[in-house]
Write an enzyme that holds these catalytic residues in place. Structure first.
Site, short mmCIF file in Angstrom:
data_model
loop_
_atom_site.label_atom_id
_atom_site.label_comp_id
_atom_site.label_asym_id
_atom_site.label_seq_id
_atom_site.Cartn_x
_atom_site.Cartn_y
_atom_site.Cartn_z
N TRP A 131 0.87 -1.17 0.00
CA TRP A 131 0.00 0.00 0.00
C TRP A 131 0.91 1.22 0.00
O TRP A 131 1.77 1.37 0.88
CB TRP A 131 -0.88 -0.04 1.25
N ASP A 212 0.53 -5.14 9.81
CA ASP A 212 -0.60 -4.33 9.34
C ASP A 212 -1.78 -5.29 9.16
O ASP A 212 -1.82 -6.07 8.21
CB ASP A 212 -0.25 -3.64 8.02
N LYS A 247 -12.84 -2.15 7.24
CA LYS A 247 -13.32 -3.13 6.28
C LYS A 247 -14.28 -4.14 6.91
O LYS A 247 -15.41 -4.32 6.44
CB LYS A 247 -12.14 -3.87 5.64
#
Length: 398
Positions: A131, A212, A247
């Site tokens: 990312w 992460d 999410k």
């Protein structure tokens, strides 16, 4: 004048793509660059469990006073149980401390600020690709970053041997940033056996794992997606985890994330959280409350927790179904073998398309994909998959 010398910054690769999509007059345009879950109707829904939790909060809330700097203690406990599982040794020994941060991004930034401010390490190793914001966050926090290879373009798989070979150059004490599951942008995760090897490697090299954990529950399941974190925790007495509820609870605009730091013992954990509080205090003072209260309510209420797990399963299975459907449609359209898409996890797929092909998809077909070839599988539905497959086949065969 003070600001005349300032130049316009380049557009964010994701947000800029979304802006271009919005301005495209093509009625059949498709946005597969956005990094949010969408249902079959192309909508990012509010989960039923969230709506019910909000109703409870509205009916019982009596104050809008500040939360503690690290958030509600119950939120921290529930987050740790989600990451490690109830009754885990780390929890029982009180070796882990958690603070609420504004989203997974905030957790990454607070974590890296802590690393810099406390002289934990000067360098963080980040996967290539990753990312894109990872690099910027590390730099903004004042850390140096190095890249380790992750994606094997020839096999559409994990470049595992090259990954460990490159990380062997890391110095003891360096930080290694790892995607706990649903790697963004590739969708490729280590196998359990590879996680075991990674854990042993980190321990042997005396490297600090920074996980992460943005997509727990979007890969194979809540417990299954935590296996990498738990395997590393079984080898490494210290680690950092940045969690996100954007999410798996659809709380994108509520900005609910959590930073968890695992220490060697309870005394060390107490010292660490005292310094993390300073990092939080200087960055945001106190965390936002509404989203955190939603998460705490859902995870602590047995009925809402069951409903959440059911809804999360539905989201995960829809993404999986779209992977299978896309691979099938691409084969029908003569695009070649895209079965590797079905082996990837989470919302994203590394399609293997190059920048020229991505640009052609945008200009000639109104299909918006990140320049790296990353596709948001959650943006695919029954209405657009045929057009998408035919367009990809056209650019592949051109």
């Amino acid at each position: 004048m003070f600001f005349d010398h300032i130049e316009a910054a380049p557009a964010d690769p994701i947000l800029g793509l979304t802006e271009a999509y919005k301005n495209d007059p093509n009625p059949n345009k498709i946005n597969l660059g956005v990094g949010v879950y969408q249902n079959e109707a192309g909508v990012t829904p509010v989960l039923s469990c969230v709506k019910q939790a909000e109703q409870q909060i509205l009916e019982t809330e009596t104050s809008k006073s500040y939360l503690p700097i690290t958030g509600l203690p119950e939120f921290g406990r529930l987050t740790r149980e989600l990451v490690f599982g109830q009754g885990h040794e780390i929890i029982a020994a009180k070796r882990a401390v958690t603070c609420h941060c504004p989203g997974g991004t905030g957790a990454l930034r607070i974590g890296m600020d802590f690393i810099k401010q406390q002289n934990v390490s000067p360098t963080v190793w980040i996967s290539d690709p990753t990312w894109a914001n990872h690099y910027q966050i590390a730099t903004a926090a004042g850390l140096n970053f190095e890249r380790y290879p992750y994606y094997d373009r020839a096999t559409h798989g994990l470049a595992f041997d090259r990954m460990l070979e490159t990380l062997s150059q890391a110095k003891p004490g360096d930080v290694v940033l790892l995607h706990a599951c649903c790697h963004n942008p590739t969708g490729i995760d280590p196998t359990l056996e590879q996680w075991e090897q990674i854990a042993d490697f980190l321990k042997e090299k005396q490297l600090l794992p920074f996980m992460d954990f943005a997509y727990q529950g979007f890969g194979h399941g809540i417990e299954e997606d935590a296996q990498g974190v738990r395997i590393i925790a079984s080898r490494c007495p210290e680690m950092i985890i940045a969690s996100s509820f954007s999410k798996n609870l659809g709380l994108y605009n509520e900005r609910v994330g959590a930073l968890t730091v695992v220490c060697a013992d309870e005394a060390a954990a107490a010292r660490v959280i005292s310094q993390v509080k300073i990092s939080v205090r200087t960055a945001i003072s106190n965390p936002p409350a509404h989203g955190e209260k939603i998460v705490t309510t859902v995870l602590s209420d047995p009925q809402l927790r069951a409903l959440w797990e059911e809804e999360l399963t539905g989201m995960r299975e829809r993404i999986r179904d779209m992977r299978v459907l896309l691979a099938s449609k691409l084969k029908e359209a003569g695009a070649g073998d895209f079965d590797f898409v079905m082996e990837q996890n989470g919302m994203f797929s590394f399609s293997g398309l190059n920048k020229d092909q991505v640009e052609t998809l945008k200009k000639e077909h109104g299909i918006y994909i990140v320049g790296s070839g990353r596709i948001c599988v959650a943006g695919i539905n029954q209405r657009n998959v045929d057009a998408l497959a035919k367009a990809i086949a056209a650019v592949v065969k051109a």
